[in-house]
Scaffold this motif. Structure first.
Motif, PDB file in Angstrom:
ATOM      1  N   SER A  38       1.177  -1.329  -0.072  1.00 18.76           N
ATOM      2  CA  SER A  38      -0.024  -0.386   0.417  1.00 18.76           C
ATOM      3  C   SER A  38       0.809   1.815   0.362  1.00 18.76           C
ATOM      4  O   SER A  38       2.228   1.971   1.063  1.00 18.76           O
ATOM      5  N   SER A  40      -0.011   4.436   0.245  1.00 20.77           N
ATOM      6  CA  SER A  40      -0.738   5.059   1.311  1.00 20.77           C
ATOM      7  C   SER A  40      -0.120   5.025   3.040  1.00 20.77           C
ATOM      8  O   SER A  40       0.204   5.546   3.836  1.00 20.77           O
ATOM      9  N   ASP A  41      -0.034   3.521   2.850  1.00 23.45           N
ATOM     10  CA  ASP A  41       0.768   2.928   4.260  1.00 23.45           C
ATOM     11  C   ASP A  41       2.051   4.191   4.388  1.00 23.45           C
ATOM     12  O   ASP A  41       2.268   3.911   5.245  1.00 23.45           O
ATOM     13  N   ASP A  52      -5.786   5.128  -0.615  1.00 23.37           N
ATOM     14  CA  ASP A  52      -5.859   4.116   0.291  1.00 23.37           C
ATOM     15  C   ASP A  52      -6.209   3.313  -1.280  1.00 23.37           C
ATOM     16  O   ASP A  52      -5.459   1.972  -1.311  1.00 23.37           O
TER      17      ASP A  52
END
Length: 194
Positions: A38, A40-41, A52
């Motif tokens: 990810s 977004s992480d 996300d």
């Protein structure tokens, strides 16, 4: 006098020539280990915040052998999202990116559309629907002073690589005027001392 004049000219040239260099994000420094990671992480990545539904992957993932335009990594739109975004607190200029449909995906996007917005969320511009396929296509945007981008598609998955953005280049007017003003002052001072 000559030394002062040369110093002023050199200063004005440096002030005007301090333009931004385009930064290319190719996702290759990210550890994906044969799976999706990810974005977004790990935001901000490359100075940008990724929504996300952005993931990074590498070309060892089954069905994604064509997914990297350069290197081995790429970004892919999320699982089931029609629109994904990229944003920044500081305005940036967006030149474009490479897009394709992954060869092994059962559900592939056939087009993408990139829309750019300023800090007040006003539309700056849009690419319109750009057809994509198994081979990479460069999507030119050339949007200036962007705060956020939204990428939409018809359905299915697409991959993106070599996302090219830069900080905006300042207007040359104020530094140039400052240099000219300093030059006039130096010349006037020299003449009055004679």
């Amino acid at each position: 006098m000559k030394k002062t004049l040369f110093a002023l000219i050199a200063s004005a040239t440096l002030l005007m020539g301090g333009g931004a260099q385009a930064a290319v994000s190719n996702f290759d420094e990210l550890a994906t280990n044969g799976d999706f990671t990810s974005l977004s992480d790990i935001s901000p990545y490359a100075g940008l915040s990724w929504s996300d539904d952005w993931y990074a992957g590498d070309n060892t993932i089954d069905g994604y052998g064509n997914a990297a335009h350069s290197g081995k990594n790429f970004a892919v739109n999320g699982f089931g999202s029609d629109a994904v975004s990229v944003s920044s607190a500081k305005a940036f200029d967006f030149a474009g990116a490479w897009f394709a449909a992954p060869q092994g995906a059962a559900d592939k996007a056939s087009w993408i559309d990139i829309s750019a917005y300023d800090a007040s969320n006003h539309l700056i511009g849009a690419t319109g629907q750009v057809a994509i396929g198994d081979g990479y296509v460069w999507v030119t945007a050339n949007f200036k002073n962007v705060s956020s981008l939204t990428v939409t598609r018809d359905n299915g998955w697409y991959v993106m690589d070599d996302f090219t953005a830069a900080a905006p280049v300042p207007e040359p007017g104020p530094p140039l005027m400052l240099g000219i003003g300093m030059l006039v002052l130096v010349v006037a001072r020299r003449r009055s001392s004679r």
